[in-house]
Design an enzyme around this catalytic site. Sequence first.
Site, short mmCIF file in Angstrom:
data_model
loop_
_atom_site.label_atom_id
_atom_site.label_comp_id
_atom_site.label_asym_id
_atom_site.label_seq_id
_atom_site.Cartn_x
_atom_site.Cartn_y
_atom_site.Cartn_z
N ASP A 46 0.84 -1.19 0.00
CA ASP A 46 0.00 0.00 0.00
C ASP A 46 0.88 1.24 0.00
OD1 ASP A 46 -2.66 1.45 0.49
OD2 ASP A 46 -1.38 2.18 2.12
N TYR A 51 2.87 10.40 0.34
CA TYR A 51 4.02 9.97 1.12
C TYR A 51 5.31 10.47 0.47
CZ TYR A 51 0.56 6.65 2.99
OH TYR A 51 -0.56 6.08 3.55
N LYS A 77 -3.52 5.79 -3.46
CA LYS A 77 -4.59 6.69 -3.01
C LYS A 77 -4.73 7.87 -3.95
CE LYS A 77 -3.49 5.18 1.65
NZ LYS A 77 -2.18 4.56 1.37
N GLY A 234 -1.33 1.55 10.46
CA GLY A 234 -0.76 2.06 11.70
C GLY A 234 -1.03 1.20 12.92
N SER A 238 1.72 4.67 15.20
CA SER A 238 2.82 5.54 14.78
C SER A 238 4.16 5.13 15.37
CB SER A 238 2.55 7.02 15.11
OG SER A 238 1.41 7.48 14.44
N GLY A 239 4.24 3.93 15.93
CA GLY A 239 5.53 3.39 16.38
C GLY A 239 5.68 3.18 17.86
N LEU A 241 4.02 1.49 19.91
CA LEU A 241 3.82 0.09 20.32
C LEU A 241 4.92 -0.84 19.78
CD1 LEU A 241 -0.05 -0.31 19.93
CD2 LEU A 241 1.27 -0.52 22.05
N ALA A 242 5.88 -0.24 19.08
CA ALA A 242 6.96 -1.06 18.54
C ALA A 242 8.32 -0.52 18.94
CB ALA A 242 6.85 -1.11 17.01
#
Length: 336
Positions: A46, A51, A77, A234, A238-239, A241-242
Amino acid sequence: MSLKNILPGRLGFGTAPLGNMFRAIPDEEARATVEAAWEQGIRYFDTAPFYGAGLAEERLGRVISAKPRDAYVLSTKVGRVILDEPETDVPDFGEKGGLFEHGNPNKIVHEWTAEATERSIEGSLKRLGVDRLDIVWVHDIAQDFHGDAWLQKFEEARTGAFRVLSRLRDEGVIKAWGLGVNKTEPIELTLALDEPRPDGFLLAGRYTLLDHEHALQRLLPMAQEQNVDMVVGGPYSSGVLAGGSHFEYQQAPPEIIERVGRLKALAGEHGISIKAAALQFSLAHPVAAAVIPGATRPSRIAEDIAALNEDIPAAFWHDLRAGGLVSPAAPLPDGA
């Protein structure tokens, strides 16, 4: 057509980071990451013109344009047309200001009319180096980019992009279309229309371990009733959780850091990774067709695949619920 009948698996690749989101990424690192995704079996990609003002599409295209076109599913998109001229003003990205400050310097026109939709698709095909798209999302017609003017943008898309994409789907040029947004309200509004009818939607950041209650109140029951599928964007919020420091594309506030700490502590008690909990939670809802974490390093691909396949004990999900860390209405894996 149902997204579940189109998508080749439950794990895809989100390319927003390849547009130099948050940081400038060397071209070779971007290429190696896409190649790693391909080599490890990822077959859904995707992307979007937004972007990095076309940078993510260009970088993705350099790899996938050399692959057999029937071997993968590709979505991009519409809503932003990338011009062959430099941007001379400071771009207005609403709440997402500065998100792609390291992207291409090209000027971006934000428009969802029929004519702009066709121009957007033409530009994407050229940057990607392919002859067709599988899924097209109508991008960011929501409050986070347009504030109180979002309903005007929605109406522009309804009479423009929606109709163009419905026609392209009916003609067999694309397989499916829908909305790609960070807010639930535009999708709810679309699902309430008599026509045009979307096939699915890409909801970014609104169905994660950290943020899911609002989506469960109205949107997801509507989608389930209408048999409309969701791609979860997501999934790591946005990061944060990682292992990252961003939430909602900004530095995570103290209350989010505290909640992430509780989630990590519970995951540690059960000997599992927080990434596994995040991915598997997002996929547990019946509407979810796939999840598309982003990556900028080849090693992240293997981590995501491992997280998807990690064995999480039912006791973790029970404790998650009992600790108030998840909505009582949220479906959990294994019916926990």
